[in-house]
Motif scaffolding. Structure first.
Motif, PDB file in Angstrom:
ATOM      1  N   THR A   1      -7.661  -0.730  -1.922  1.00 29.14           N
ATOM      2  CA  THR A   1      -7.541  -2.126  -2.362  1.00 29.14           C
ATOM      3  C   THR A   1      -6.614  -2.918  -1.454  1.00 29.14           C
ATOM      4  OG1 THR A   1      -7.954  -1.497  -4.666  1.00 29.14           O
ATOM      5  CG2 THR A   1      -6.851  -3.620  -4.271  1.00 29.14           C
ATOM      6  N   TRP A   2      -5.427  -2.382  -1.149  1.00 33.56           N
ATOM      7  CA  TRP A   2      -4.484  -3.116  -0.301  1.00 33.56           C
ATOM      8  C   TRP A   2      -4.976  -3.236   1.136  1.00 33.56           C
ATOM      9  CZ3 TRP A   2      -1.498  -6.106  -2.722  1.00 33.56           C
ATOM     10  CH2 TRP A   2      -0.875  -5.747  -3.917  1.00 33.56           C
ATOM     11  N   ILE A   3      -5.551  -2.155   1.661  1.00 26.04           N
ATOM     12  CA  ILE A   3      -6.056  -2.203   3.036  1.00 26.04           C
ATOM     13  C   ILE A   3      -7.188  -3.220   3.148  1.00 26.04           C
ATOM     14  CG2 ILE A   3      -7.185  -0.881   4.852  1.00 26.04           C
ATOM     15  CD1 ILE A   3      -4.250  -0.210   4.457  1.00 26.04           C
TER      16      ILE A   3
ATOM     17  N   GLY B   1      -4.594   6.619  -6.820  1.00 26.51           N
ATOM     18  CA  GLY B   1      -3.848   6.223  -5.633  1.00 26.51           C
ATOM     19  C   GLY B   1      -4.742   5.940  -4.448  1.00 26.51           C
ATOM     20  N   THR B   2      -5.786   6.751  -4.268  1.00 26.01           N
ATOM     21  CA  THR B   2      -6.699   6.499  -3.143  1.00 26.01           C
ATOM     22  C   THR B   2      -7.420   5.166  -3.309  1.00 26.01           C
ATOM     23  OG1 THR B   2      -8.569   7.675  -4.182  1.00 26.01           O
ATOM     24  CG2 THR B   2      -7.044   8.974  -2.834  1.00 26.01           C
ATOM     25  N   LEU B   3      -7.767   4.808  -4.538  1.00 25.51           N
ATOM     26  CA  LEU B   3      -8.445   3.535  -4.779  1.00 25.51           C
ATOM     27  C   LEU B   3      -7.492   2.354  -4.619  1.00 25.51           C
ATOM     28  CD1 LEU B   3     -10.597   4.586  -7.870  1.00 25.51           C
ATOM     29  CD2 LEU B   3     -11.357   4.278  -5.505  1.00 25.51           C
TER      30      LEU B   3
ATOM     31  N   GLU C   1       0.834  -1.204   0.000  1.00 27.78           N
ATOM     32  CA  GLU C   1       0.000   0.000   0.000  1.00 27.78           C
ATOM     33  C   GLU C   1       0.868   1.254   0.000  1.00 27.78           C
ATOM     34  OE1 GLU C   1      -2.331   3.297   1.899  1.00 27.78           O
ATOM     35  OE2 GLU C   1      -0.777   2.132   2.905  1.00 27.78           O
ATOM     36  N   VAL C   2       1.938   1.232   0.792  1.00 32.47           N
ATOM     37  CA  VAL C   2       2.845   2.379   0.840  1.00 32.47           C
ATOM     38  C   VAL C   2       3.605   2.522  -0.473  1.00 32.47           C
ATOM     39  CG1 VAL C   2       4.878   3.355   1.983  1.00 32.47           C
ATOM     40  CG2 VAL C   2       3.075   2.263   3.346  1.00 32.47           C
TER      41      VAL C   2
END
Length: 468
Positions: free
Chosen positions: A144-146, A138-140, A101-102
């Motif tokens: 997704t990862w979270i 990027g927000t999407l 995510e990072v």
């Protein structure tokens, strides 16, 4: 264990920090996409109203983004400080997912955020729009990862347990676990709905105050179209998510419905109201609709679902909390749907912008998206209990060996600091929203000024001259 032992205090601390954090990414996701739509319409139609709205909402987006980043850092540290045994057990899965995510989403957002906020007169229009799209993307990706990490904790697969630790064996199955495809769209739609309601409430506030310029009317119109399109879709996704929960987390669904036992040949009623009792294993003052539970949950008139008494007491979640948080979410969803169709009816009558009752209702519903989101999160997370990784690790085995006094001290400190810092931030956001959209002007009109932080995009101070 008592309620004020280290375990429950650690759960309260994490729940408090997550509850504060989740509202900021939700608005960030929605506003990022909203800004992308606004700039796209500006480039296409060249109507200044879209540029006015872009600059207005970009300031609010900048402040909200900054608070989301800061509140998320505290939450991440708690995995190591308060939940060290969980990190030891499942860190080989959750650690890489959060790192991805990072490395993908956060770096993408950070790389283009400066161009989006401060590059309007520094780069070409197409390059600026590309930056806006990349921030929205990027927000999407971040969501997704979270959601992949959290969904794996709900429905784990693609691993082996070796020497008491989770070892990944199939990352495709880990990421695309059974609940992921339902939870991700459910969360993204919740973010869009929360943002639409915030935008609609802001417009309603200004219209009720007599500020009915074109930009205010346009943002109310756009918010109501989003609400009308997204809310019915959210109901469909929520229904599919419920069927998935029935398959993979039947105890959670039984708690949501406060369904204690099955009798031969008896359909499952839909419990509209009740006071469920964990001790008595029954519902007091229940108001039920016969057969409707079976129809919704099994899509048959007399189908049955696993009941709470089919599970040992130690494997059941807290039924009253799960039961009521779910109903708060659903009730607010029905009110959102009512607001959307009322707006559609008024639009056909040409009264969308001047019906006082509707505007007051829209203003009142402003925070309802975030309240519903928090209620749904509580349903999901408390409904997973007593497991931190469903079926693999109990929450009581995941907490660090801290003294209750130490946990209480840090909890109180976090509450005080959060209320001070983020309370001030929310107050500032509301002040920005109360100013309303003005005539379009660059966020950074001075070419010699190079802001280094997102908050620089919000030009207004916390206090104006009238407050001194």
């Amino acid at each position: 264990m008592g309620f004020f032992d280290a375990l429950h205090l650690a759960r309260l601390q994490f729940g408090f920090t997550v509850s504060f954090h989740i509202i900021f990414p939700a608005i960030t996701i929605g506003l990022a996409s909203f800004l992308a739509v606004l700039e796209g319409l500006w480039l296409w139609k060249k109507e200044h109203v879209y540029k006015d709205l872009y600059f207005f909402w970009s300031k609010i987006f900048a402040v909200n983004f900054a608070m989301g980043v800061v509140s998320g850092i505290v939450m991440a540290y708690q995995f190591g400080t308060n939940w060290s045994y969980f990190s030891t057990f499942a860190g080989s899965v959750t650690g890489p997912l959060l790192s991805y995510e990072v490395l993908t989403a956060f770096f993408l957002e950070a790389g283009f955020l400066g161009v989006q906020l401060f590059g309007w007169d520094r780069v070409s229009p197409r390059m600026h729009y590309f930056a806006t799209l990349m921030v929205a993307l990027g927000t999407l990706i971040s969501a997704t990862w979270i959601l992949a990490s959290n969904s794996w904790m709900q429905t784990p697969q693609g691993f082996e347990v070796v020497d008491g630790k989770v070892i990944p064996v199939d990352w495709f199955r880990i990421i695309f676990n059974p609940s992921f495809f339902y939870r991700l769209p459910h969360m993204v739609l919740a973010a869009y709905l929360s943002t639409a309601l915030f935008v609609a409430a802001t417009a309603a506030w200004h219209l009720l105050k007599g500020n009915g310029n074109g930009a205010v009317k346009k943002m109310l119109s756009m918010a109501m179209w989003m609400l009308l399109g997204a809310m019915p879709l959210q109901l469909l996704v929520g229904d599919a998510h419920g069927i998935n929960t029935l398959e993979h987390q039947p105890a959670k669904l039984a708690a949501i419905e406060a369904h204690w036992q099955n009798r031969p040949g008896e359909a499952v009623p839909l419990v509209l109201f009740a006071l469920p009792s964990n001790d008595d294993e029954t519902n007091h003052f229940a108001l039920e609709v016969p057969h409707l539970g079976s129809l919704i949950l099994t899509h048959s008139f007399s189908g049955q679902i696993p009941a709470l008494k089919d599970f040992p007491k130690e494997d059941r979640p807290n039924v009253p909390v799960v039961f009521w948080t779910f109903r708060v979410m659903v009730l607010l969803g029905m009110l959102m749907l009512a607001l959307a169709f009322w707006g559609l009816w008024l639009r056909t009558k040409g009264r969308l912008y001047n019906h006082g009752g509707f505007l007051r209702f829209a203003l009142l519903m402003g925070p309802s998206g975030l309240v519903a989101l928090l209620a749904g999160w509580m349903t999901t997370e408390i409904g997973r209990q007593p497991w931190v990784v469903y079926g693999l690790m109990r929450t009581k085995d995941a907490v660090s060996n801290h003294a209750a006094a130490a946990m209480a001290g840090t909890l109180i400190t976090i509450i005080v600091v959060y209320l001070l810092v983020f309370g001030t931030g929310v107050y500032y956001l509301l002040r920005l929203a109360a100013k309303g959209p003005q005539q379009a002007s660059p966020v950074n009109p001075d070419p010699n000024h190079s802001p280094a932080r997102p908050l620089s995009a919000a030009e207004e101070g916390l206090y104006d001259e009238e407050t001194h």
